[in-house]
Motif scaffolding. Structure first.
Motif, PDB file in Angstrom:
ATOM      1  N   ILE A  15       0.835  -1.198   0.000  1.00  0.00           N
ATOM      2  CA  ILE A  15       0.000   0.000   0.000  1.00  0.00           C
ATOM      3  C   ILE A  15       0.871   1.249   0.000  1.00  0.00           C
ATOM      4  O   ILE A  15       0.650   2.189  -0.761  1.00  0.00           O
ATOM      5  N   GLN A  16       1.876   1.267   0.867  1.00  0.00           N
ATOM      6  CA  GLN A  16       2.762   2.431   0.952  1.00  0.00           C
ATOM      7  C   GLN A  16       3.489   2.659  -0.365  1.00  0.00           C
ATOM      8  O   GLN A  16       3.589   3.788  -0.843  1.00  0.00           O
ATOM      9  N   ALA A  17       3.971   1.587  -0.979  1.00  0.00           N
ATOM     10  CA  ALA A  17       4.641   1.716  -2.277  1.00  0.00           C
ATOM     11  C   ALA A  17       3.675   2.281  -3.316  1.00  0.00           C
ATOM     12  O   ALA A  17       4.041   3.170  -4.100  1.00  0.00           O
ATOM     13  N   GLY A  18       2.441   1.771  -3.316  1.00  0.00           N
ATOM     14  CA  GLY A  18       1.439   2.276  -4.254  1.00  0.00           C
ATOM     15  C   GLY A  18       1.142   3.749  -4.054  1.00  0.00           C
ATOM     16  O   GLY A  18       1.009   4.503  -5.022  1.00  0.00           O
ATOM     17  N   LEU A  19       1.055   4.171  -2.791  1.00  0.00           N
ATOM     18  CA  LEU A  19       0.787   5.581  -2.497  1.00  0.00           C
ATOM     19  C   LEU A  19       1.901   6.478  -3.026  1.00  0.00           C
ATOM     20  O   LEU A  19       1.649   7.484  -3.699  1.00  0.00           O
ATOM     21  N   TYR A  20       3.151   6.116  -2.731  1.00  0.00           N
ATOM     22  CA  TYR A  20       4.274   6.947  -3.173  1.00  0.00           C
ATOM     23  C   TYR A  20       4.403   6.974  -4.690  1.00  0.00           C
ATOM     24  O   TYR A  20       4.661   8.019  -5.280  1.00  0.00           O
ATOM     25  N   MET A  21       4.223   5.818  -5.317  1.00  0.00           N
ATOM     26  CA  MET A  21       4.348   5.785  -6.778  1.00  0.00           C
ATOM     27  C   MET A  21       3.218   6.560  -7.454  1.00  0.00           C
ATOM     28  O   MET A  21       3.450   7.254  -8.443  1.00  0.00           O
ATOM     29  N   ARG A  23       1.617   9.099  -6.206  1.00  0.00           N
ATOM     30  CA  ARG A  23       1.894  10.523  -5.972  1.00  0.00           C
ATOM     31  C   ARG A  23       3.023  11.024  -6.864  1.00  0.00           C
ATOM     32  O   ARG A  23       3.163  12.221  -7.066  1.00  0.00           O
ATOM     33  N   ALA A  24       3.801  10.108  -7.414  1.00  0.00           N
ATOM     34  CA  ALA A  24       4.843  10.459  -8.383  1.00  0.00           C
ATOM     35  C   ALA A  24       4.290  10.390  -9.809  1.00  0.00           C
ATOM     36  O   ALA A  24       5.044  10.375 -10.769  1.00  0.00           O
ATOM     37  N   ASN A  25       2.950  10.336  -9.920  1.00  0.00           N
ATOM     38  CA  ASN A  25       2.242  10.321 -11.200  1.00  0.00           C
ATOM     39  C   ASN A  25       2.519   9.078 -12.036  1.00  0.00           C
ATOM     40  O   ASN A  25       2.536   9.140 -13.265  1.00  0.00           O
ATOM     41  N   LEU A  26       2.729   7.941 -11.374  1.00  0.00           N
ATOM     42  CA  LEU A  26       2.903   6.683 -12.090  1.00  0.00           C
ATOM     43  C   LEU A  26       1.573   5.936 -12.121  1.00  0.00           C
ATOM     44  O   LEU A  26       0.732   6.103 -11.241  1.00  0.00           O
ATOM     45  N   ASN A  27       1.395   5.113 -13.139  1.00  0.00           N
ATOM     46  CA  ASN A  27       0.192   4.307 -13.284  1.00  0.00           C
ATOM     47  C   ASN A  27       0.450   2.958 -12.616  1.00  0.00           C
ATOM     48  O   ASN A  27       1.303   2.195 -13.058  1.00  0.00           O
ATOM     49  N   ILE A  28      -0.302   2.661 -11.550  1.00  0.00           N
ATOM     50  CA  ILE A  28      -0.013   1.529 -10.680  1.00  0.00           C
ATOM     51  C   ILE A  28      -1.179   0.535 -10.661  1.00  0.00           C
ATOM     52  O   ILE A  28      -2.336   0.923 -10.687  1.00  0.00           O
ATOM     53  N   VAL A  66      -5.611   4.203  -1.315  1.00  0.00           N
ATOM     54  CA  VAL A  66      -5.014   4.106  -2.651  1.00  0.00           C
ATOM     55  C   VAL A  66      -6.066   4.220  -3.749  1.00  0.00           C
ATOM     56  O   VAL A  66      -5.815   4.814  -4.790  1.00  0.00           O
ATOM     57  N   LYS A  67      -7.255   3.655  -3.496  1.00  0.00           N
ATOM     58  CA  LYS A  67      -8.319   3.770  -4.492  1.00  0.00           C
ATOM     59  C   LYS A  67      -8.739   5.230  -4.666  1.00  0.00           C
ATOM     60  O   LYS A  67      -9.027   5.651  -5.792  1.00  0.00           O
ATOM     61  N   ASN A  68      -8.777   5.985  -3.565  1.00  0.00           N
ATOM     62  CA  ASN A  68      -9.125   7.408  -3.655  1.00  0.00           C
ATOM     63  C   ASN A  68      -8.113   8.192  -4.484  1.00  0.00           C
ATOM     64  O   ASN A  68      -8.450   9.211  -5.074  1.00  0.00           O
ATOM     65  N   LEU A  69      -6.878   7.705  -4.528  1.00  0.00           N
ATOM     66  CA  LEU A  69      -5.853   8.352  -5.356  1.00  0.00           C
ATOM     67  C   LEU A  69      -5.911   7.894  -6.806  1.00  0.00           C
ATOM     68  O   LEU A  69      -5.242   8.452  -7.660  1.00  0.00           O
TER      69      LEU A  69
END
Length: 82
Positions: A15-21, A23-28, A66-69
């Motif tokens: 989850i943390q990795a997904g949040l940071y990526m 926020r770096a505008n990556l498609n996860i 993460v879904k909200n992002l």
């Protein structure tokens, strides 16, 4: 769809990795099957910013975040990765 990264496992690290990526505008894409070890954690204490929470509630809170992002999450089993 093409992803910049695919994360296998939606535990706290995934989850943390997904949040940071994200926020770096990556498609996860996050892939998991069930709750994993968090399902067995009845009470988690001293987690940063939270006094006490169940493993399932921590998992669901992370997934909601993460879904909200806009991170795509699917519930499936990964049986092979190349």
């Amino acid at each position: 769809m093409i992803y910049d990264s695919i994360i296998i496992g939606k535990g706290p690290a995934g989850i943390q990795a997904g949040l940071y990526m994200k926020r770096a505008n990556l498609n996860i894409l996050l892939i998991t099957k069930g709750y994993g070890a968090l399902e067995k954690a009845g009470k988690i204490e001293n987690y940063y910013g939270i006094n006490e929470i169940s493993g399932i509630n921590l998992h669901e809170s992370g997934i909601e975040q993460v879904k909200n992002l806009g991170v795509e999450c699917i519930n499936d089993e990964v049986v092979r990765a190349y």
